[in-house]
Design a protein around this motif. Structure first.
Motif, PDB file in Angstrom:
ATOM      1  N   LEU A 169       0.818  -1.214   0.000  1.00 48.80           N
ATOM      2  CA  LEU A 169       0.000   0.000   0.000  1.00 48.80           C
ATOM      3  C   LEU A 169       0.854   1.268   0.000  1.00 48.80           C
ATOM      4  N   SER A 170       2.053   1.181   0.555  1.00 49.15           N
ATOM      5  CA  SER A 170       2.968   2.326   0.481  1.00 49.15           C
ATOM      6  C   SER A 170       3.300   2.646  -0.971  1.00 49.15           C
ATOM      7  N   GLY A 171       3.238   1.642  -1.839  1.00 49.48           N
ATOM      8  CA  GLY A 171       3.466   1.847  -3.264  1.00 49.48           C
ATOM      9  C   GLY A 171       2.455   2.773  -3.906  1.00 49.48           C
ATOM     10  N   GLY A 172       1.362   3.066  -3.209  1.00 49.35           N
ATOM     11  CA  GLY A 172       0.419   4.079  -3.691  1.00 49.35           C
ATOM     12  C   GLY A 172       1.085   5.445  -3.814  1.00 49.35           C
ATOM     13  N   HIS A 173       2.239   5.602  -3.155  1.00 49.64           N
ATOM     14  CA  HIS A 173       2.985   6.847  -3.268  1.00 49.64           C
ATOM     15  C   HIS A 173       3.735   6.935  -4.592  1.00 49.64           C
ATOM     16  N   THR A 174       3.444   6.044  -5.504  1.00 51.69           N
ATOM     17  CA  THR A 174       4.007   6.133  -6.843  1.00 51.69           C
ATOM     18  C   THR A 174       3.466   7.348  -7.597  1.00 51.69           C
ATOM     19  N   PHE A 175       2.380   7.903  -7.110  1.00 45.70           N
ATOM     20  CA  PHE A 175       1.943   9.198  -7.629  1.00 45.70           C
ATOM     21  C   PHE A 175       1.370  10.020  -6.492  1.00 45.70           C
ATOM     22  N   GLY A 176       1.244  11.305  -6.727  1.00 45.48           N
ATOM     23  CA  GLY A 176       0.761  12.221  -5.702  1.00 45.48           C
ATOM     24  C   GLY A 176       1.843  13.202  -5.295  1.00 45.48           C
ATOM     25  N   ARG A 177       1.472  14.110  -4.434  1.00 44.19           N
ATOM     26  CA  ARG A 177       2.369  15.171  -3.980  1.00 44.19           C
ATOM     27  C   ARG A 177       2.330  15.242  -2.458  1.00 44.19           C
ATOM     28  N   ALA A 178       3.379  15.784  -1.874  1.00 45.06           N
ATOM     29  CA  ALA A 178       3.445  15.991  -0.432  1.00 45.06           C
ATOM     30  C   ALA A 178       3.885  17.422  -0.150  1.00 45.06           C
ATOM     31  N   ARG A 179       3.345  17.965   0.922  1.00 44.24           N
ATOM     32  CA  ARG A 179       3.760  19.294   1.362  1.00 44.24           C
ATOM     33  C   ARG A 179       5.146  19.207   2.000  1.00 44.24           C
ATOM     34  N   CYS A 180       5.914  20.248   1.832  1.00 38.45           N
ATOM     35  CA  CYS A 180       7.252  20.292   2.426  1.00 38.45           C
ATOM     36  C   CYS A 180       7.191  20.013   3.928  1.00 38.45           C
TER      37      CYS A 180
ATOM     38  N   GLU B 128      19.728  17.871  -2.230  1.00 36.86           N
ATOM     39  CA  GLU B 128      19.895  19.218  -2.790  1.00 36.86           C
ATOM     40  C   GLU B 128      18.688  19.633  -3.628  1.00 36.86           C
ATOM     41  N   LEU B 129      18.142  18.708  -4.403  1.00 32.72           N
ATOM     42  CA  LEU B 129      16.940  18.987  -5.184  1.00 32.72           C
ATOM     43  C   LEU B 129      15.784  19.362  -4.258  1.00 32.72           C
ATOM     44  N   LEU B 130      15.616  18.595  -3.186  1.00 28.87           N
ATOM     45  CA  LEU B 130      14.523  18.861  -2.245  1.00 28.87           C
ATOM     46  C   LEU B 130      14.728  20.166  -1.491  1.00 28.87           C
ATOM     47  N   ARG B 131      15.960  20.479  -1.148  1.00 26.04           N
ATOM     48  CA  ARG B 131      16.227  21.755  -0.466  1.00 26.04           C
ATOM     49  C   ARG B 131      15.895  22.935  -1.369  1.00 26.04           C
ATOM     50  N   ALA B 132      16.113  22.793  -2.674  1.00 21.78           N
ATOM     51  CA  ALA B 132      15.759  23.863  -3.617  1.00 21.78           C
ATOM     52  C   ALA B 132      14.236  24.047  -3.672  1.00 21.78           C
ATOM     53  N   ARG B 133      13.507  22.940  -3.597  1.00 21.38           N
ATOM     54  CA  ARG B 133      12.042  23.010  -3.640  1.00 21.38           C
ATOM     55  C   ARG B 133      11.438  23.409  -2.295  1.00 21.38           C
ATOM     56  N   CYS B 134      12.144  23.065  -1.236  1.00 22.80           N
ATOM     57  CA  CYS B 134      11.641  23.299   0.118  1.00 22.80           C
ATOM     58  C   CYS B 134      12.710  23.970   0.966  1.00 22.80           C
ATOM     59  N   PRO B 135      12.938  25.268   0.732  1.00 18.85           N
ATOM     60  CA  PRO B 135      13.906  25.956   1.585  1.00 18.85           C
ATOM     61  C   PRO B 135      13.400  25.979   3.033  1.00 18.85           C
TER      62      PRO B 135
ATOM     63  N   ASN C 162      12.458  28.144   4.888  1.00 16.61           N
ATOM     64  CA  ASN C 162      11.295  29.019   5.095  1.00 16.61           C
ATOM     65  C   ASN C 162      10.122  28.650   4.184  1.00 16.61           C
ATOM     66  N   ALA C 163      10.068  27.412   3.727  1.00 13.86           N
ATOM     67  CA  ALA C 163       9.009  26.961   2.807  1.00 13.86           C
ATOM     68  C   ALA C 163       7.631  27.152   3.430  1.00 13.86           C
ATOM     69  N   THR C 164       6.681  27.490   2.592  1.00 12.89           N
ATOM     70  CA  THR C 164       5.311  27.653   3.069  1.00 12.89           C
ATOM     71  C   THR C 164       4.577  26.320   3.008  1.00 12.89           C
ATOM     72  N   GLU C 165       3.436  26.271   3.651  1.00 11.64           N
ATOM     73  CA  GLU C 165       2.595  25.067   3.630  1.00 11.64           C
ATOM     74  C   GLU C 165       2.234  24.650   2.212  1.00 11.64           C
ATOM     75  N   ASN C 166       2.218  25.589   1.277  1.00 10.29           N
ATOM     76  CA  ASN C 166       1.768  25.295  -0.083  1.00 10.29           C
ATOM     77  C   ASN C 166       2.861  24.732  -0.984  1.00 10.29           C
ATOM     78  N   ASN C 167       4.109  24.742  -0.549  1.00 16.03           N
ATOM     79  CA  ASN C 167       5.168  24.146  -1.358  1.00 16.03           C
ATOM     80  C   ASN C 167       4.931  22.639  -1.434  1.00 16.03           C
ATOM     81  N   LEU C 168       4.894  22.106  -2.660  1.00 17.91           N
ATOM     82  CA  LEU C 168       4.650  20.678  -2.885  1.00 17.91           C
ATOM     83  C   LEU C 168       5.781  20.062  -3.693  1.00 17.91           C
ATOM     84  N   THR C 169       5.962  18.768  -3.506  1.00 15.90           N
ATOM     85  CA  THR C 169       6.871  18.021  -4.375  1.00 15.90           C
ATOM     86  C   THR C 169       6.290  16.626  -4.596  1.00 15.90           C
ATOM     87  N   SER C 170       6.677  15.998  -5.674  1.00 22.82           N
ATOM     88  CA  SER C 170       6.144  14.687  -6.032  1.00 22.82           C
ATOM     89  C   SER C 170       6.640  13.621  -5.060  1.00 22.82           C
ATOM     90  N   LEU C 171       5.766  12.692  -4.724  1.00 26.72           N
ATOM     91  CA  LEU C 171       6.142  11.563  -3.875  1.00 26.72           C
ATOM     92  C   LEU C 171       7.097  10.620  -4.601  1.00 26.72           C
TER      93      LEU C 171
END
Length: 192
Positions: free
Chosen positions: A53-64, A90-97, A99-108
């Motif tokens: 069921l964790s494999g359901g994270h093959t798609f979707g987004r998560a908040r920083c 480093e990629l994630l830090r660029a997307r989620c500094p 001071n990231a806001t609740e609305n910053n999202l990245t792919s699971l």
């Protein structure tokens, strides 16, 4: 490892929603493997169900906010999580500094974020699991989840077949019966 079953349709849903109650039954994104197993066991789900069921994270987004601690201050160490690929960090830090806001999202799923496939598992093998709870499935030393992850990496159809079975099991948790709730015409709205 799996049974051939059709996925049933028409589950009854409540007429009201309770975010607090719902969140009490959802595993947190920072759970260790032991906590994940315990949360799934309370629902009558086993380790195979957990990995599947964790494999359901093959798609979707998560908040920083659900993983930012892994990037900057894992377990209050002041350092990033040790099971996070440094390039991915480093990629994630660029997307989620910091001071990231609740609305910053990245792919699971780093590699195929909009496709239902088994790449979620190969991401774990490369230490590219977004949530700590995801990476725990592959990075917990000696864990019985590692061979399951490896089997899903090597055979996507095995993952698909197990996903169908585990979804049916999950769909049968706490089913409303009789005149309780309703079978919704549109899943995100109560029928009128």
């Amino acid at each position: 490892m799996y049974q051939d079953q059709n996925v049933p349709l028409g589950r009854r849903d409540s007429l009201t929603a309770n975010r607090t109650l719902a969140n009490q039954n959802l595993p947190a994104p920072f759970f260790t493997l032991d906590k994940l197993k315990a949360a799934f066991a309370v629902q009558g789900l086993n380790t195979l169900d957990l990995v599947t069921l964790s494999g359901g994270h093959t798609f979707g987004r998560a908040r920083c906010s659900t993983f930012i601690n892994r990037l900057y201050n894992f377990n209050n160490t002041g350092n990033p999580g040790p099971t996070l690929n440094t390039t991915y960090l480093e990629l994630l830090r660029a997307r989620c500094p910091q001071n990231a806001t609740e609305n910053n999202l990245t792919s699971l799923d780093l590699t195929t974020p909009d496709q239902f496939d088994n790449r979620y598992y190969s991401n774990l093998q490369q230490l590219n699991g977004l949530l700590q709870s995801d990476q725990e499935l592959f990075s917990t030393p000696g864990a019985d989840t590692i061979p399951i992850v490896n089997s899903f990496i090597s055979n996507q159809n095995t993952f698909f077949a197990n996903f169908r079975v585990s979804m049916i099991k999950m769909g049968n948790i706490g089913v409303l019966t009789g005149d309780e709730g309703e079978i919704r015409s549109q899943c995100n709205f109560v029928n009128y």
